[in-house]
Design a protein around this motif. Structure first.
Motif, PDB file in Angstrom:
ATOM      1  N   PRO A 232     -12.532   3.197 -71.983  1.00  0.00           N
ATOM      2  CA  PRO A 232     -13.126   4.026 -70.917  1.00  0.00           C
ATOM      3  C   PRO A 232     -13.168   5.505 -71.267  1.00  0.00           C
ATOM      4  O   PRO A 232     -12.327   6.008 -72.020  1.00  0.00           O
ATOM      5  N   ARG A 234     -13.263   9.300 -69.355  1.00  0.00           N
ATOM      6  CA  ARG A 234     -12.877   9.837 -68.042  1.00  0.00           C
ATOM      7  C   ARG A 234     -14.060  10.494 -67.354  1.00  0.00           C
ATOM      8  O   ARG A 234     -14.723  11.353 -67.913  1.00  0.00           O
ATOM      9  N   TRP A 252     -15.988   3.828 -67.398  1.00  0.00           N
ATOM     10  CA  TRP A 252     -15.587   5.138 -66.892  1.00  0.00           C
ATOM     11  C   TRP A 252     -14.236   5.039 -66.193  1.00  0.00           C
ATOM     12  O   TRP A 252     -13.928   4.038 -65.553  1.00  0.00           O
ATOM     13  N   ARG A 253     -13.460   6.101 -66.296  1.00  0.00           N
ATOM     14  CA  ARG A 253     -12.068   6.091 -65.844  1.00  0.00           C
ATOM     15  C   ARG A 253     -11.785   7.261 -64.912  1.00  0.00           C
ATOM     16  O   ARG A 253     -12.263   8.377 -65.126  1.00  0.00           O
ATOM     17  N   ASP A 281      -5.514  -0.521 -61.612  1.00  0.00           N
ATOM     18  CA  ASP A 281      -4.318  -0.799 -62.403  1.00  0.00           C
ATOM     19  C   ASP A 281      -3.194  -1.350 -61.533  1.00  0.00           C
ATOM     20  O   ASP A 281      -3.143  -1.112 -60.323  1.00  0.00           O
ATOM     21  N   GLY A 369      -4.719   4.109 -61.439  1.00  0.00           N
ATOM     22  CA  GLY A 369      -5.796   4.152 -62.405  1.00  0.00           C
ATOM     23  C   GLY A 369      -6.958   3.264 -61.977  1.00  0.00           C
ATOM     24  O   GLY A 369      -6.751   2.117 -61.551  1.00  0.00           O
ATOM     25  N   THR A 371     -10.850   1.853 -63.218  1.00  0.00           N
ATOM     26  CA  THR A 371     -11.839   1.700 -64.295  1.00  0.00           C
ATOM     27  C   THR A 371     -13.123   1.129 -63.717  1.00  0.00           C
ATOM     28  O   THR A 371     -13.103   0.084 -63.059  1.00  0.00           O
TER      29      THR A 371
END
Length: 458
Positions: A232, A234, A252-253, A281, A369, A371
């Motif tokens: 990923p 950011r 994308w993160r 996450d 987190g 994603t």
């Protein structure tokens, strides 16, 4: 990334922001562009009424900088006027029905979206939300839509849309004249007493110039696409439709907190398909459970919701994905399936991710987190030749810079779609953060770099 930001802001942002961002700023290369100019542009947007200085705005939503303040009427006699192409800000009380009016011609399709922002105070029920209706001057219903908070019972921005469509052979809502939009809560008796902020956007879409435009959607493969793989990059999410972060195909993160909603903008051209998944996450604690905690929705260029999905969270890594959707096609509007009908025009589609506030009860305040995996497939093609201009202009098209951001057969490994600029952006911003440069200092540095580049170009 700045190139995409400039494109989006000149097209969809406030008039002041569009004037503030010169084309040369969008062509400054590399990490210097991201570290300096991004700070300058973000600070400028804040000074022009963006999310940083909107003291009266809820923390989880940033309204359009050029949104006009209006008050909804109690009936048709005092209905507030909406002008196609403009964005408005209003307020919805707990009880009662608000009325707005819009003048329509007899040749354009018209869409009015209403986003309700309840804020974080007060509990909501699964069936609480907003209902939006569009009627003609005789009271005939043109369309009705509602949006609710769902099983998570978590306050978040919800959007419903109304539409007046010119349909061959139809007799209702086809004439020019005054039409009325009404907005109300779906469950006022169980709704929080505080008034909800509203963002309203009215747009028009001209009819195709060709009289024999197809009225039947083309066949399409309904198999679920494989989620995009790869490392990923950011990309911090935006806090509203007008401030959505542009992304193309890729992984994308970002980080997300309970009760927070993130907005991403994805350019989708005629003939192309979009698919996305959101992954949360694990927290390290698997002793609790939050119902419908991770919510992902796709909205089309007029902010109408096309599809949404939600999944509970038990502290382990959790993934939620959109249903398979057809390629963008003008004829999709004639489909009986609402998801297919929503994929009716090219332009900026919006991915909206929400993490339920109740997650904090068992798993803490985070951040967690997140994603986002975005896949774009299908061959782009020319769309219909419209008989006029949309309001606002350019809403149903994908610009050259948008195509660079979301190329056909883009990085299947999930890497950045801008030739590696994302890595430079991240490194530059990490360097800025590590150096502890304040906003004022960074603004001065950015202005200095901007001036130097402009002089060198001259």
């Amino acid at each position: 990334m700045v190139g995409r930001w400039c494109t989006a802001r000149r097209r969809a942002g406030s008039r002041e922001a569009r004037r503030t961002v010169p084309p040369t700023a969008c062509r400054v290369p590399g990490p210097v562009r991201s570290a300096a100019l991004t700070a300058v542009l973000a600070t400028t947007a804040a000074l022009l009424g963006g999310p940083a200085l909107a003291a009266d705005a809820p923390a989880d939503y940033a309204f359009a900088g050029d949104a006009r303040r209006i008050e909804g009427g109690n009936g048709t006699a005092d209905a507030a006027a909406l002008e196609p192409g403009a964005t408005y800000r209003s307020s919805l009380p707990r009880n009662g029905v608000l009325s707005y009016r819009v003048e329509l011609d007899a040749s354009s399709d018209t869409y009015v979206s209403v986003t309700a922002v309840p804020g974080s105070a007060g509990e909501v029920t699964a069936v609480d939300g907003i209902r939006v209706r569009l009627r003609d001057a005789d009271g005939n219903s043109c369309s009705t839509d509602s949006a609710t908070f769902g099983a998570a019972h978590s306050p978040r921005p919800v959007t419903a849309w109304s539409r007046r469509e010119i349909v061959p052979g139809a007799t209702r809502c086809q004439e020019s004249g005054t039409y009325y939009v009404t907005v109300e809560r779906t469950r006022p008796q169980d709704s929080p007493p505080r008034a909800w902020d509203l963002e309203l956007a009215a747009v028009t879409e001209p009819r195709p110039a060709a009289a024999d435009a197809p009225t039947t959607p083309a066949p399409w493969d309904s198999a679920t696409p494989e989620p995009l793989a790869g490392e990923p990059q950011r990309r911090p999410g935006g806090q509203g439709f007008a401030h959505a972060t542009p992304v193309g195909q890729g992984v994308w993160r970002d980080d997300i907190r309970p009760g927070q909603t993130l907005f991403y903008e994805v350019p989708v051209d005629w003939g192309r398909r979009v698919h996305a998944t959101a992954e949360l996450d694990g927290s390290g604690d698997t002793s609790g459970y939050a119902t419908g905690a991770l919510h992902l929705a796709l909205h089309n260029p007029v902010r109408g919701e096309v599809d949404d999905a939600a999944k509970g969270y038990a502290g382990r890594r959790t993934t939620v994905g959109l249903a398979p959707l057809p390629p963008v096609d003008h004829a999709n509007r004639y489909a009986a399936d609402g998801q297919v009908a929503g994929m009716r025009f090219a332009g900026a589609y919006y991915l909206v991710v929400h993490l339920a506030a109740q997650v904090a009860d068992d798993f803490g305040e985070g951040p967690f987190g997140l994603t986002l995996r975005v896949r774009l497939s299908g061959a782009g093609r020319a769309g219909p030749q419209y008989a006029g201009e949309s309001r606002p202009g350019g809403l149903f098209e994908v610009s050259a810079q948008d195509r660079v951001a979301a190329p056909e057969n883009g990085p299947a490994d999930g890497g950045a779609a801008d030739g590696g600029a994302a890595d430079g952006d991240d490194l530059a911003m990490k360097a800025v953060a590590a150096g502890g440069i304040g906003t004022g200092s960074l603004l001065l540095v950015g202005l200095g770099v901007w001036t130097a580049v402009a002089r060198r170009r001259a």
